[in-house]
Design a protein around this motif. Structure first.
Motif, PDB file in Angstrom:
ATOM      1  N   CYS A  17       0.851  -1.186   0.000  1.00 36.50           N
ATOM      2  CA  CYS A  17       0.000   0.000   0.000  1.00 36.50           C
ATOM      3  C   CYS A  17       0.892   1.244   0.000  1.00 36.50           C
ATOM      4  O   CYS A  17       1.754   1.386   0.861  1.00 36.50           O
ATOM      5  CB  CYS A  17      -0.912  -0.003   1.230  1.00 36.50           C
ATOM      6  N   CYS A  28       0.230   3.424   3.564  1.00 30.23           N
ATOM      7  CA  CYS A  28       0.692   2.967   4.884  1.00 30.23           C
ATOM      8  C   CYS A  28       1.878   2.006   4.809  1.00 30.23           C
ATOM      9  O   CYS A  28       2.384   1.558   5.833  1.00 30.23           O
ATOM     10  CB  CYS A  28      -0.466   2.321   5.641  1.00 30.23           C
ATOM     11  N   CYS A  58      -7.068  -0.856   0.719  1.00 31.30           N
ATOM     12  CA  CYS A  58      -6.148  -1.288   1.766  1.00 31.30           C
ATOM     13  C   CYS A  58      -6.953  -1.379   3.064  1.00 31.30           C
ATOM     14  O   CYS A  58      -7.410  -0.355   3.576  1.00 31.30           O
ATOM     15  CB  CYS A  58      -4.982  -0.317   1.921  1.00 31.30           C
ATOM     16  N   CYS A  76      -5.421   0.801   6.120  1.00 32.78           N
ATOM     17  CA  CYS A  76      -5.485   2.260   6.298  1.00 32.78           C
ATOM     18  C   CYS A  76      -6.691   2.917   5.624  1.00 32.78           C
ATOM     19  O   CYS A  76      -6.908   4.116   5.780  1.00 32.78           O
ATOM     20  CB  CYS A  76      -4.189   2.915   5.802  1.00 32.78           C
TER      21      CYS A  76
HETATM   22 ZN   LIG Z   1      -2.732   1.215   3.444  1.00 29.77          ZN
END
Ligand SMILES: [Zn+2]
Length: 226
Positions: A12, A15, A55, A58
């Motif tokens: 990701c 994050c 994701c 996050c």
């Molecule tokens: Zn993420």
């Protein structure tokens, strides 16, 4: 998991967590029909449901071809505005239409907080309209209107081609979305504009669609006068 699906590991960009996203094997997708606004109907599995990656760590979400290319500034905006109040959950695995709508709305949210270009917002809104269409849900129209507003802004402000979409195709979508929400006068105006455009004439398939939908709009106008 459904054997027509597979997971792929990606990092990701917001994050930095390693996450699993689910994709459809392209062999598994069989086209049944295409609507006049390019919504494709499939037998069995519909790849549209998997076009947004989320994701779960996050809350960042985006269309799969844009997911990894978010810029530093936008990633920071997502972290500050979305991740800060996100509750961790998984988006991996098989999706139904409602799960897909949720994923697309998260993608729309990420585009809004990062003040993305109108063309990106338009693309996600049009797909949300298609997902509601698959459910026979009247919220389709709300998202067609949203998409239309953003395609108009794209037409006025962005430089073509925009993400593989040329100017004639954008005009066609504007015309057809106007027709679908019942703005027949506007639809006629835009369809006529395409027919008069030497550039659009080079695209035979688009001209075919345009003539058909232009004719249909005229019939719809006649029907309202009866
Ligand atoms: Zn993420």
């Amino acid at each position: 998991m459904n054997d027509r699906l597979y997971n792929k590991t990606v990092i990701c960009p917001v994050c930095s967590e390693k996450i699993e996203v689910t994709r459809v094997k392209s062999r598994a997708c069989k086209v049944v029909s295409r609507d006049s606004d390019f919504c494709v109907h499939y037998q069995d599995i519909n790849p549209l449901l998997y076009e947004v990656w989320v994701c779960g760590n996050c809350g960042y979400a985006a269309l799969e071809d844009k997911f990894e290319s978010i810029g530093d500034k936008a990633a920071k905006q997502v972290a500050e505005n979305i991740s800060s109040h996100w509750k961790k959950r998984s988006f991996t695995g098989e999706r139904n239409i409602d799960n897909a709508i949720e994923a697309f709305k998260l993608a729309l949210y990420a585009l809004q907080v990062t003040k993305a270009r109108a063309s990106e917002i338009a693309k996600v809104c049009l797909r949300l309209a298609w997902l509601y269409r698959l459910k026979n849900d009247s919220r389709e129209e709300e998202f067609l209107k949203f998409a239309l507003e953003n395609y108009l802004e794209t037409f006025e402000k962005e430089k073509f081609p925009v993400d593989k979409m040329d100017e004639s195709t954008c005009m066609y979508i504007i015309a057809e979305l106007n027709r679908r929400i019942g703005n027949f006068g506007e639809a006629v105006k835009w369809f006529s504009r395409i027919i008069a455009s030497p550039e659009a004439r080079k695209n035979r398939m688009l001209m075919e669609y345009t003539r058909e939908q232009y004719q249909l709009t005229k019939e719809q106008i006649a029907a309202t006068k009866e």
